[in-house]
Design a protein around this motif. Structure first.
Motif, PDB file in Angstrom:
ATOM      1  N   LEU A 199       0.853  -1.184   0.000  1.00 11.13           N
ATOM      2  CA  LEU A 199       0.000   0.000   0.000  1.00 11.13           C
ATOM      3  C   LEU A 199       0.894   1.241   0.000  1.00 11.13           C
ATOM      4  CD1 LEU A 199      -2.930   0.986   0.084  1.00 11.13           C
ATOM      5  CD2 LEU A 199      -2.703   1.117   2.578  1.00 11.13           C
ATOM      6  N   VAL A 200       0.749   2.012  -1.066  1.00 13.39           N
ATOM      7  CA  VAL A 200       1.571   3.205  -1.235  1.00 13.39           C
ATOM      8  C   VAL A 200       0.693   4.437  -1.062  1.00 13.39           C
ATOM      9  CG1 VAL A 200       3.049   4.486  -2.818  1.00 13.39           C
ATOM     10  CG2 VAL A 200       3.035   1.986  -2.878  1.00 13.39           C
ATOM     11  N   LYS A 201       1.147   5.357  -0.255  1.00 12.95           N
ATOM     12  CA  LYS A 201       0.401   6.607  -0.060  1.00 12.95           C
ATOM     13  C   LYS A 201       1.063   7.728  -0.836  1.00 12.95           C
ATOM     14  CE  LYS A 201      -1.484   5.329   4.441  1.00 12.95           C
ATOM     15  NZ  LYS A 201      -2.850   5.123   3.901  1.00 12.95           N
ATOM     16  N   GLY A 202       0.229   8.599  -1.432  1.00  7.60           N
ATOM     17  CA  GLY A 202       0.770   9.662  -2.247  1.00  7.60           C
ATOM     18  C   GLY A 202       0.148  11.007  -1.941  1.00  7.60           C
ATOM     19  N   SER A 203       0.189  11.871  -2.949  1.00 11.22           N
ATOM     20  CA  SER A 203      -0.295  13.242  -2.787  1.00 11.22           C
ATOM     21  C   SER A 203      -1.810  13.297  -2.778  1.00 11.22           C
ATOM     22  CB  SER A 203       0.239  14.113  -3.924  1.00 11.22           C
ATOM     23  OG  SER A 203       1.637  14.035  -4.029  1.00 11.22           O
ATOM     24  N   TYR A 204      -2.354  14.370  -2.168  1.00 11.88           N
ATOM     25  CA  TYR A 204      -3.779  14.699  -2.203  1.00 11.88           C
ATOM     26  C   TYR A 204      -4.676  13.598  -1.635  1.00 11.88           C
ATOM     27  CZ  TYR A 204      -1.607  17.767  -5.673  1.00 11.88           C
ATOM     28  OH  TYR A 204      -0.770  18.627  -6.323  1.00 11.88           O
ATOM     29  N   GLY A 205      -4.158  12.756  -0.748  1.00 12.32           N
ATOM     30  CA  GLY A 205      -4.950  11.716  -0.113  1.00 12.32           C
ATOM     31  C   GLY A 205      -5.111  10.449  -0.930  1.00 12.32           C
ATOM     32  N   PHE A 206      -4.445  10.374  -2.069  1.00 18.54           N
ATOM     33  CA  PHE A 206      -4.516   9.165  -2.894  1.00 18.54           C
ATOM     34  C   PHE A 206      -3.589   8.076  -2.370  1.00 18.54           C
ATOM     35  CE2 PHE A 206      -7.239  10.099  -6.434  1.00 18.54           C
ATOM     36  CZ  PHE A 206      -7.260  11.479  -6.494  1.00 18.54           C
ATOM     37  N   GLU A 207      -3.975   6.851  -2.635  1.00 20.37           N
ATOM     38  CA  GLU A 207      -3.144   5.698  -2.334  1.00 20.37           C
ATOM     39  C   GLU A 207      -3.349   4.655  -3.420  1.00 20.37           C
ATOM     40  OE1 GLU A 207      -4.613   4.876   1.576  1.00 20.37           O
ATOM     41  OE2 GLU A 207      -6.185   3.530   0.829  1.00 20.37           O
ATOM     42  N   ALA A 208      -2.422   3.718  -3.508  1.00 21.33           N
ATOM     43  CA  ALA A 208      -2.531   2.659  -4.510  1.00 21.33           C
ATOM     44  C   ALA A 208      -2.054   1.357  -3.886  1.00 21.33           C
ATOM     45  CB  ALA A 208      -1.716   2.998  -5.754  1.00 21.33           C
ATOM     46  N   GLU A 209      -2.684   0.275  -4.318  1.00 20.71           N
ATOM     47  CA  GLU A 209      -2.347  -1.024  -3.773  1.00 20.71           C
ATOM     48  C   GLU A 209      -1.724  -1.904  -4.839  1.00 20.71           C
ATOM     49  OE1 GLU A 209      -5.559  -3.032  -1.870  1.00 20.71           O
ATOM     50  OE2 GLU A 209      -4.220  -4.485  -0.910  1.00 20.71           O
ATOM     51  N   PHE A 210      -0.505  -2.345  -4.577  1.00 20.71           N
ATOM     52  CA  PHE A 210       0.200  -3.240  -5.481  1.00 20.71           C
ATOM     53  C   PHE A 210      -0.224  -4.667  -5.180  1.00 20.71           C
ATOM     54  CE2 PHE A 210       3.304  -5.066  -8.093  1.00 20.71           C
ATOM     55  CZ  PHE A 210       4.058  -6.004  -7.386  1.00 20.71           C
ATOM     56  N   ASN A 211      -0.655  -5.395  -6.215  1.00 18.82           N
ATOM     57  CA  ASN A 211      -1.045  -6.788  -6.068  1.00 18.82           C
ATOM     58  C   ASN A 211      -0.295  -7.600  -7.104  1.00 18.82           C
ATOM     59  OD1 ASN A 211      -2.418  -9.335  -6.317  1.00 18.82           O
ATOM     60  ND2 ASN A 211      -4.136  -8.448  -5.191  1.00 18.82           N
ATOM     61  N   LYS A 212       0.738  -8.310  -6.644  1.00 15.63           N
ATOM     62  CA  LYS A 212       1.602  -9.014  -7.589  1.00 15.63           C
ATOM     63  C   LYS A 212       0.878 -10.158  -8.274  1.00 15.63           C
ATOM     64  CE  LYS A 212       6.214 -11.015  -8.049  1.00 15.63           C
ATOM     65  NZ  LYS A 212       7.504 -11.303  -7.351  1.00 15.63           N
ATOM     66  N   SER A 213       0.048 -10.887  -7.545  1.00 19.80           N
ATOM     67  CA  SER A 213      -0.625 -12.045  -8.125  1.00 19.80           C
ATOM     68  C   SER A 213      -1.631 -11.648  -9.198  1.00 19.80           C
ATOM     69  CB  SER A 213      -1.325 -12.854  -7.035  1.00 19.80           C
ATOM     70  OG  SER A 213      -2.339 -12.092  -6.415  1.00 19.80           O
ATOM     71  N   GLN A 214      -2.240 -10.475  -9.017  1.00 16.25           N
ATOM     72  CA  GLN A 214      -3.196  -9.991 -10.009  1.00 16.25           C
ATOM     73  C   GLN A 214      -2.567  -8.992 -10.963  1.00 16.25           C
ATOM     74  OE1 GLN A 214      -6.816  -8.613  -8.179  1.00 16.25           O
ATOM     75  NE2 GLN A 214      -7.178 -10.525  -7.087  1.00 16.25           N
ATOM     76  N   THR A 215      -1.295  -8.745 -10.834  1.00 14.52           N
ATOM     77  CA  THR A 215      -0.543  -7.752 -11.648  1.00 14.52           C
ATOM     78  C   THR A 215      -1.348  -6.463 -11.765  1.00 14.52           C
ATOM     79  OG1 THR A 215      -1.369  -8.622 -13.778  1.00 14.52           O
ATOM     80  CG2 THR A 215       0.702  -9.525 -12.939  1.00 14.52           C
ATOM     81  N   SER A 216      -1.759  -5.950 -10.617  1.00 14.99           N
ATOM     82  CA  SER A 216      -2.569  -4.735 -10.617  1.00 14.99           C
ATOM     83  C   SER A 216      -1.967  -3.676  -9.695  1.00 14.99           C
ATOM     84  CB  SER A 216      -4.002  -5.041 -10.185  1.00 14.99           C
ATOM     85  OG  SER A 216      -4.048  -5.451  -8.837  1.00 14.99           O
ATOM     86  N   PHE A 217      -2.362  -2.455  -9.947  1.00 11.11           N
ATOM     87  CA  PHE A 217      -1.894  -1.309  -9.146  1.00 11.11           C
ATOM     88  C   PHE A 217      -3.001  -0.270  -9.182  1.00 11.11           C
ATOM     89  CE2 PHE A 217       1.118   0.893  -6.751  1.00 11.11           C
ATOM     90  CZ  PHE A 217       1.421   2.144  -7.273  1.00 11.11           C
ATOM     91  N   HIS A 218      -4.098  -0.548  -8.515  1.00 11.46           N
ATOM     92  CA  HIS A 218      -5.274   0.307  -8.555  1.00 11.46           C
ATOM     93  C   HIS A 218      -5.104   1.533  -7.664  1.00 11.46           C
ATOM     94  CE1 HIS A 218      -6.867  -2.916 -10.771  1.00 11.46           C
ATOM     95  NE2 HIS A 218      -7.475  -3.596  -9.796  1.00 11.46           N
ATOM     96  N   LEU A 219      -5.559   2.659  -8.172  1.00  8.58           N
ATOM     97  CA  LEU A 219      -5.512   3.927  -7.435  1.00  8.58           C
ATOM     98  C   LEU A 219      -6.801   4.092  -6.648  1.00  8.58           C
ATOM     99  CD1 LEU A 219      -3.908   6.666  -7.109  1.00  8.58           C
ATOM    100  CD2 LEU A 219      -5.376   7.530  -8.941  1.00  8.58           C
ATOM    101  N   LYS A 220      -6.670   4.543  -5.399  1.00  7.87           N
ATOM    102  CA  LYS A 220      -7.849   4.652  -4.546  1.00  7.87           C
ATOM    103  C   LYS A 220      -7.807   5.941  -3.737  1.00  7.87           C
ATOM    104  CE  LYS A 220      -8.202  -0.358  -4.044  1.00  7.87           C
ATOM    105  NZ  LYS A 220      -8.349  -1.507  -3.137  1.00  7.87           N
ATOM    106  N   LYS A 221      -9.014   6.359  -3.330  1.00  5.32           N
ATOM    107  CA  LYS A 221      -9.138   7.474  -2.401  1.00  5.32           C
ATOM    108  C   LYS A 221     -10.408   7.240  -1.591  1.00  5.32           C
ATOM    109  CE  LYS A 221      -8.925  12.485  -2.023  1.00  5.32           C
ATOM    110  NZ  LYS A 221      -8.838  13.789  -2.732  1.00  5.32           N
ATOM    111  N   PRO A 222     -10.356   7.377  -0.278  1.00 12.83           N
ATOM    112  CA  PRO A 222     -11.507   7.048   0.561  1.00 12.83           C
ATOM    113  C   PRO A 222     -12.711   7.964   0.344  1.00 12.83           C
ATOM    114  CG  PRO A 222      -9.486   7.115   1.856  1.00 12.83           C
ATOM    115  CD  PRO A 222      -9.158   7.683   0.519  1.00 12.83           C
TER     116      PRO A 222
END
Lengths: 115, 115
Positions: free
Chosen positions: A56-79
């Motif tokens: 789980l990576v946290k970034g600017s403006y309250g955004f975060e992204a979750e790295f999922n190696k098994s699903q080869t995904s990196f979805h961007l999220k914000k609560p």
């Protein structure tokens, strides 16, 4: 070869609701993953990146992204989305086997946050 | 710091004309690159440079030339403009190509129309 896909051209969300912008990737080595945002008539702004470590990576403006190696995904999220989050979002990948710094970008996802 | 600057902001050319898009950065970054942005295709790498005197081709180099005589400047030359080169062009730079310092910072873009 490295590639990245953003399956949604547009995501619509109401202000205050959580948002997710999807990204999947393909690399031969380990991925370095990035999210950028582009506001109208502006250049790209860096939001966050994943190199290694915590999924789980946290970034600017309250955004975060979750790295999922098994699903080869990196979805961007914000609560909780804001109207000002409306913009064009790009996911990008760099293969660790790539000796240079060549990024491959997805086609972009337009986020529309409605009041 | 001004960051990454690009000139001009807008340009209209006739088919066959040549021109140079200017890019400069004042962050002492070694890596610089040029991308073009077309609707639905994300950003595609044209040329890049890992340091003064060193350049290499990206994904879509045909019709473009670059040179890197100084660390600060990385101009992009269109030799004989074609309508297919109508696009928005972005210059980007990063401190290095090492994963911890490879985040690319983008200029504001040049919108080019070839008639």
């Amino acid at each position: 070869a490295q590639s990245v896909a953003q399956p949604e051209d547009q995501v619509n969300v109401a202000e205050g609701n959580p948002l997710t912008v999807k990204c999947t990737y393909s690399v031969s080595g380990n991925p370095y993953l990035f999210w950028y945002v582009q506001y109208p008539n502006r250049g790209l702004q860096f939001l966050l990146k994943y190199i290694t470590g915590d999924n789980l990576v946290k970034g600017s403006y309250g955004f975060e992204a979750e790295f999922n190696k098994s699903q080869t995904s990196f979805h961007l999220k914000k609560p909780s989305a804001l109207v000002s989050d409306s913009a064009l979002y790009f996911c990008a990948v760099r293969d660790s086997n790539n000796a240079g710094n060549m990024l491959t970008f997805g086609g972009g996802t337009r986020l529309m946050v409605k009041p | 710091n001004a960051g990454v600057t690009q000139t001009p902001k807008f340009q209209v050319l006739k088919t066959g004309q040549s021109m140079t898009l200017q890019c400069a950065q004042d962050m002492n970054h070694e890596y610089m690159s040029w991308y073009r942005q077309d609707p639905g295709m994300g950003l595609r790498l044209i040329h890049y440079s890992v340091g003064a005197g060193i350049t290499d081709q990206g994904e879509v180099p045909n019709g473009y030339n670059v040179s890197r005589s100084t660390t600060e400047d990385f101009p992009l030359r269109l030799l004989s403009a074609a309508p297919s080169q109508t696009s928005v062009y972005f210059c980007a730079s990063s401190y290095s190509t090492a994963p911890s310092t490879d985040t690319q910072y983008f200029g504001p873009g040049t919108r080019l129309t070839v008639l």
